[in-house]
Write a protein that holds these residues in place. Structure first.
Motif, short mmCIF file in Angstrom:
data_model
loop_
_atom_site.label_atom_id
_atom_site.label_comp_id
_atom_site.label_asym_id
_atom_site.label_seq_id
_atom_site.Cartn_x
_atom_site.Cartn_y
_atom_site.Cartn_z
N VAL A 7 14.61 14.10 -2.42
CA VAL A 7 14.40 13.07 -1.41
C VAL A 7 12.92 13.07 -1.02
CG1 VAL A 7 14.84 12.46 1.01
CG2 VAL A 7 16.74 13.13 -0.48
N THR A 8 12.33 11.88 -0.98
CA THR A 8 10.95 11.72 -0.54
C THR A 8 10.90 10.65 0.54
OG1 THR A 8 10.10 12.28 -2.74
CG2 THR A 8 8.59 11.16 -1.24
N ILE A 9 10.14 10.92 1.59
CA ILE A 9 9.91 9.93 2.63
C ILE A 9 8.42 9.62 2.66
CG2 ILE A 9 10.00 9.44 5.11
CD1 ILE A 9 12.42 11.38 5.22
N VAL A 10 8.09 8.34 2.50
CA VAL A 10 6.71 7.88 2.53
C VAL A 10 6.55 6.99 3.75
CG1 VAL A 10 4.91 6.59 1.33
CG2 VAL A 10 6.49 8.03 0.03
N THR A 11 5.57 7.28 4.59
CA THR A 11 5.40 6.53 5.83
C THR A 11 3.92 6.36 6.15
OG1 THR A 11 6.03 6.44 8.18
CG2 THR A 11 5.53 8.61 7.27
N ALA A 12 3.62 5.35 6.96
CA ALA A 12 2.25 5.11 7.37
C ALA A 12 1.82 6.03 8.50
CB ALA A 12 2.06 3.65 7.79
N ALA A 13 2.78 6.55 9.28
CA ALA A 13 2.43 7.42 10.40
C ALA A 13 3.64 8.21 10.86
CB ALA A 13 1.87 6.61 11.57
N LEU B 163 0.83 -1.20 0.00
CA LEU B 163 0.00 0.00 0.00
C LEU B 163 0.87 1.26 0.00
CD1 LEU B 163 -2.74 -1.08 2.58
CD2 LEU B 163 -2.96 -0.96 0.08
N LEU B 164 1.92 1.27 0.79
CA LEU B 164 2.82 2.42 0.82
C LEU B 164 3.55 2.59 -0.51
CD1 LEU B 164 4.40 2.06 4.39
CD2 LEU B 164 2.50 3.55 3.70
N ALA B 165 3.93 1.47 -1.11
CA ALA B 165 4.66 1.51 -2.38
C ALA B 165 3.82 2.11 -3.49
CB ALA B 165 5.13 0.11 -2.76
N TYR B 166 2.52 1.88 -3.43
CA TYR B 166 1.63 2.48 -4.43
C TYR B 166 1.76 4.00 -4.41
CZ TYR B 166 -2.71 3.62 -6.88
OH TYR B 166 -3.63 4.13 -7.76
N THR C 142 13.72 7.75 -2.76
CA THR C 142 12.49 7.67 -1.97
C THR C 142 12.67 6.61 -0.90
OG1 THR C 142 11.07 8.33 -3.82
CG2 THR C 142 10.02 7.13 -2.02
N ALA C 143 12.39 6.98 0.34
CA ALA C 143 12.46 6.03 1.45
C ALA C 143 11.04 5.65 1.85
CB ALA C 143 13.18 6.65 2.65
N ILE C 144 10.81 4.35 2.00
CA ILE C 144 9.53 3.85 2.46
C ILE C 144 9.73 3.32 3.88
CG2 ILE C 144 7.66 2.21 2.06
CD1 ILE C 144 8.40 2.26 -0.90
N CYS C 145 9.00 3.89 4.83
CA CYS C 145 9.13 3.52 6.24
C CYS C 145 7.75 3.23 6.81
CB CYS C 145 9.76 4.67 7.04
SG CYS C 145 11.33 5.27 6.39
N LEU C 146 7.67 2.24 7.67
CA LEU C 146 6.41 1.97 8.34
C LEU C 146 6.05 3.12 9.28
CD1 LEU C 146 6.82 -1.81 9.27
CD2 LEU C 146 5.86 -0.81 7.17
N LEU C 147 7.04 3.59 10.02
CA LEU C 147 6.84 4.65 11.00
C LEU C 147 7.97 5.65 10.92
CD1 LEU C 147 5.80 2.82 14.30
CD2 LEU C 147 4.31 4.08 12.74
N ALA C 148 7.68 6.89 11.31
CA ALA C 148 8.72 7.92 11.39
C ALA C 148 8.51 8.74 12.65
CB ALA C 148 8.68 8.82 10.16
N ALA C 149 9.61 9.25 13.18
CA ALA C 149 9.58 10.18 14.31
C ALA C 149 9.92 11.58 13.82
CB ALA C 149 10.58 9.74 15.39
N PRO C 150 9.37 12.62 14.45
CA PRO C 150 9.69 13.98 14.02
C PRO C 150 11.20 14.26 14.03
CG PRO C 150 7.85 13.99 15.56
CD PRO C 150 8.39 12.59 15.55
N GLU C 151 11.90 13.71 15.01
CA GLU C 151 13.35 13.93 15.09
C GLU C 151 14.07 13.36 13.87
OE1 GLU C 151 11.92 13.34 19.43
OE2 GLU C 151 11.39 12.64 17.42
N GLY C 152 13.62 12.21 13.40
CA GLY C 152 14.24 11.61 12.23
C GLY C 152 13.98 12.40 10.96
#
Length: 211
Positions: A179-185, A38-41, A155-165
């Motif tokens: 650079v693009t970061i795609v995350t579920a939350a 789903l994230l990859a889409y 493009t980085a696909i991550c399940l979760l991300a923190a604001p600090e990261g």
């Protein structure tokens, strides 16, 4: 740099089950696989294509296919390996490389211990797979690695991300970087041990067990 937090009820549902401490490893692996697809889409909306002429059973027409060179998918070992099938299911013609990185639990600094990537990534779109964007050190180091080899879009696909990261990656590469970061939350914060809160624990351990 672009951040995309995927807002979709199926993404939220699967992530909720992943977060649950009672979810066992087989279920965690299956849901990770489904969630990554789903994230990859969303992550591949900017994948490069070119016009391609075909003939349907009714008439000639022009569609598109993926441009050369093909996209490169790079899971960051070991936890990123659990995301690979979900990504390649959506983009089966992509090439796959591997990057082994480890974070020192005291300094939180990342170092590379293995790589299986082409020497030249000139003109390549690279998709990095890393479940947790916590301090940002591992992901930033991986991005530097592929940019140094000539990649021009990451493009980085991550399940979760923190604001600090997120802040650390943007500080490292700048707001205008490709650079693009795609995350579920995007979660609340990091705790004193560098773990995402509320998070889901150690993704590698939950995927494969404690070794």
């Amino acid at each position: 740099m672009r951040l995309h937090v995927v807002d979709h009820p199926l993404v939220a549902h699967k992530l909720t089950v992943l977060r649950d401490v009672g979810t066992d490893s087989p279920t965690f692996r299956r849901l990770t696989d489904e969630l990554v697809t789903l994230l990859a889409y969303e992550a591949t909306r900017g994948v490069r294509v070119e016009a391609h002429d075909i003939v349907t059973p009714v008439a000639p027409t022009t569609g598109v296919h993926l441009s050369a060179p093909k996209p490169l998918v790079v899971p960051i070992l070991r936890a990123g390996l659990g995301m690979l099938d979900g990504m390649t299911r959506l983009v089966p013609t992509a090439e796959v490389g591997f990057l082994g990185m480890i974070r020192d639990e005291e300094t939180l600094k990342a170092s590379t211990y293995a790589n299986r990537l082409p020497e030249s990534l000139t003109g390549r779109q690279v998709f990095l797979l890393d479940p947790m964007l916590a301090t940002g050190g591992t992901l930033a180091a991986a991005m530097h690695f592929v940019f140094d080899r000539g990649a021009d879009d990451v493009t980085a696909i991550c399940l979760l991300a923190a604001p600090e990261g997120i802040a650390a990656v943007e500080a490292e590469f700048g707001a205008e970087a490709p650079v693009t970061i795609v995350t579920a939350a995007l979660d609340e914060r990091l705790n004193e041990h560098g773990y995402i809160v509320p998070g889901l624990g150690d993704a590698g351990d939950r995927l494969y067990g404690v070794v």
